[in-house]
Design an enzyme around this catalytic site. Sequence first.
Site, PDB file in Angstrom:
ATOM      1  CG  ASN A 184      18.137   2.628  -8.599  1.00 24.74           C
ATOM      2  OD1 ASN A 184      17.602   2.153  -9.588  1.00 24.74           O
ATOM      3  ND2 ASN A 184      17.943   3.877  -8.204  1.00 24.74           N
ATOM      4  CG  MET A 185      14.677  -2.478  -7.443  1.00 28.49           C
ATOM      5  SD  MET A 185      15.765  -3.881  -7.090  1.00 28.49           S
ATOM      6  CE  MET A 185      15.066  -5.113  -8.189  1.00 28.49           C
TER       7      MET A 185
ATOM      8  CB  THR B  73      13.433  -1.943   1.860  1.00 27.96           C
ATOM      9  OG1 THR B  73      12.106  -2.407   1.589  1.00 27.96           O
ATOM     10  CG2 THR B  73      13.377  -0.918   2.963  1.00 27.96           C
TER      11      THR B  73
ATOM     12  CG  ASN C 268      -2.214  -0.828   0.894  1.00 28.82           C
ATOM     13  OD1 ASN C 268      -2.692  -0.839  -0.231  1.00 28.82           O
ATOM     14  ND2 ASN C 268      -2.704  -1.546   1.890  1.00 28.82           N
TER      15      ASN C 268
ATOM     16  CE  LYS D 127      16.080   7.890  -0.862  1.00 26.97           C
ATOM     17  NZ  LYS D 127      15.405   6.583  -0.870  1.00 26.97           N
TER      18      LYS D 127
ATOM     19  CG  HIS E 201      15.786  10.603  -3.827  1.00 21.87           C
ATOM     20  ND1 HIS E 201      17.158  10.471  -3.812  1.00 21.87           N
ATOM     21  CD2 HIS E 201      15.321   9.546  -4.536  1.00 21.87           C
ATOM     22  CE1 HIS E 201      17.505   9.378  -4.479  1.00 21.87           C
ATOM     23  NE2 HIS E 201      16.410   8.797  -4.925  1.00 21.87           N
ATOM     24  CG  HIS E 202      10.214  11.766  -2.887  1.00 20.05           C
ATOM     25  ND1 HIS E 202       9.819  11.369  -1.625  1.00 20.05           N
ATOM     26  CD2 HIS E 202      10.681  10.646  -3.501  1.00 20.05           C
ATOM     27  CE1 HIS E 202      10.011  10.072  -1.478  1.00 20.05           C
ATOM     28  NE2 HIS E 202      10.539   9.605  -2.609  1.00 20.05           N
TER      29      HIS E 202
END
Length: 255
Positions: free
Chosen positions: A111-112, A86, A10, A146, A142-143
């Site tokens: 990182n994926m 994660t 979620n 984070k 980053h936003h």
Amino acid sequence: MLKIALSGCNGRMGHVISDIVAGRDGMEIVAGFDINTAKYADFPVFADPFEFNGTCDVIIDFSNASSTEHLLSYCEKHGTPIIICTTGHSTEQLQSIREASAKFPVFRSGNMSLGINLMTELLRKSAAVLGDKYDVEIIEKHHNQKLDAPSGTALMLADAVAEALPYDAEYVYDRHERRAKRPAHEIGISAIRGGTIVGEHSVLFCGRDEIIEIKHTALSREVFAVGAVDAAAFMAGCKQPGMYDMSDVIAAHNA
């Protein structure tokens, strides 16, 4: 049919992964794990993975570092491969992950994104050629939501550079108390948080009269979700315990 359990279902990344899996043939999400048990898609959501009585072929984890130990316990009990997306793990947690990989297959990457993982290869080659004649600085953005800083990706990139340098690099995260010239053998890592930046990483090799910059910008979270789903397809067929990462997925595609 590949059966996936999604930890952190979620969260923002959880929703993106749910949508991607729904659009792919041959795979489905059979359960979600999240402290928020609201139902986003057509699968049950459990606050605790041990409440799930069904079976799955692999777990994708995009939750929180604090959940890792519990997930590893579940995977050890059931022999289920896990994709750990994660970041922000402590040294002790990273050690637990390494120990778990001796018992069942564990996939972990800072990182994926396919692009970021190709970038690490470029950085290794660049550092090997440029050596100690260039200062290395990493800037990540980053936003503002984070939690961890610097990002796991920034550390992954720093590690890639450090592996190829002819010296033992010191990671420096904060210079405001350093009233001195920059030492040669360090990698500076700076974090910026603001707005809705998905993710931007720049690595600068700063030499005399020239700067070489290698940069990656993520324009949406989908690039990370696609990598995680590809990793799940790879790990579902992996029966041998061990530590795996995106280089294994890339190698499998090229085989």
